[in-house]
Write a protein that holds these residues in place. Structure first.
Motif, mmCIF file in Angstrom:
data_model
loop_
_atom_site.group_PDB
_atom_site.id
_atom_site.type_symbol
_atom_site.label_atom_id
_atom_site.label_comp_id
_atom_site.label_asym_id
_atom_site.label_seq_id
_atom_site.Cartn_x
_atom_site.Cartn_y
_atom_site.Cartn_z
ATOM 1 N N LEU A 64 5.028 -18.394 -29.488
ATOM 2 C CA LEU A 64 5.881 -18.339 -28.294
ATOM 3 C C LEU A 64 7.019 -19.350 -28.352
ATOM 4 N N HIS A 65 8.056 -19.122 -27.541
ATOM 5 C CA HIS A 65 9.158 -20.079 -27.407
ATOM 6 C C HIS A 65 8.789 -21.097 -26.329
ATOM 7 N N ASN A 66 7.755 -21.848 -26.572
ATOM 8 C CA ASN A 66 7.279 -22.807 -25.578
ATOM 9 C C ASN A 66 7.616 -24.235 -26.017
ATOM 10 N N VAL A 70 9.053 -21.327 -37.896
ATOM 11 C CA VAL A 70 8.299 -22.031 -36.852
ATOM 12 C C VAL A 70 7.383 -21.049 -36.121
ATOM 13 N N HIS A 71 7.790 -19.771 -36.053
ATOM 14 C CA HIS A 71 6.908 -18.787 -35.419
ATOM 15 C C HIS A 71 5.575 -18.648 -36.160
ATOM 16 N N LEU A 72 5.530 -19.025 -37.431
ATOM 17 C CA LEU A 72 4.256 -19.005 -38.158
ATOM 18 C C LEU A 72 3.344 -20.141 -37.673
ATOM 19 N N VAL A 81 14.572 -21.301 -40.176
ATOM 20 C CA VAL A 81 13.649 -22.312 -39.650
ATOM 21 C C VAL A 81 12.988 -21.789 -38.371
ATOM 22 N N HIS A 82 13.792 -21.166 -37.492
ATOM 23 C CA HIS A 82 13.253 -20.608 -36.245
ATOM 24 C C HIS A 82 12.126 -19.609 -36.545
ATOM 25 N N GLU A 83 12.398 -18.692 -37.468
ATOM 26 C CA GLU A 83 11.379 -17.669 -37.760
ATOM 27 C C GLU A 83 10.151 -18.299 -38.430
ATOM 28 N N HIS A 139 5.836 -26.413 -27.498
ATOM 29 C CA HIS A 139 5.373 -26.696 -28.862
ATOM 30 C C HIS A 139 6.392 -26.189 -29.882
ATOM 31 N N PHE A 140 6.908 -24.981 -29.618
ATOM 32 C CA PHE A 140 7.925 -24.394 -30.487
ATOM 33 C C PHE A 140 9.145 -25.318 -30.563
ATOM 34 N N ILE A 141 9.604 -25.773 -29.392
ATOM 35 C CA ILE A 141 10.796 -26.629 -29.341
ATOM 36 C C ILE A 141 10.550 -27.946 -30.073
HETATM 37 ZN ZN ZN Z 1 11.844 -16.645 -31.772
#
Ligand code: ZN
Length: 85
Positions: free
Chosen positions: A56-58, A50-52, A46-48, A60-62
């Motif tokens: 960034l780990h900002n 979400v990178h699509l 899921v983490h990877e 929005h990512f969280i």
């Molecule tokens: Zn990451």
């Protein structure tokens, strides 16, 4: 999640659990995850993915992580050996 992963694979990596090549739409997951709770594999995928949506780990990512995998924090803690190990 509304994203399309074009290809994925499993390989040994020394420094990370997964990686995502955003331009190629390609995800790698670390072979070591086979030894972990399957929830850890789901968290990494899921983490990877979400990178699509967000490079960034900002914040929005969280917020994407909170939406798609609400208990991701406890899984991350388990994966990092903070609990259960
Ligand atoms: Zn990451």
């Amino acid at each position: 999640m509304g994203v399309h992963v074009k290809s994925w694979g499993v390989k040994s990596m020394k420094t990370k659990w997964g990686s995502c090549n955003i331009n190629a739409g390609r995800i790698w997951v670390n072979l070591e995850l086979a030894k972990k709770n399957p929830a850890c594999l789901e968290y990494i995928i899921v983490h990877e993915m979400v990178h699509l949506l967000e490079r960034l780990h900002n914040k929005h990512f969280i917020s994407y992580m909170d939406k798609f995998l609400p208990n991701w924090r406890s899984i991350k803690a388990e994966l990092n050996g903070l609990i259960f190990e």
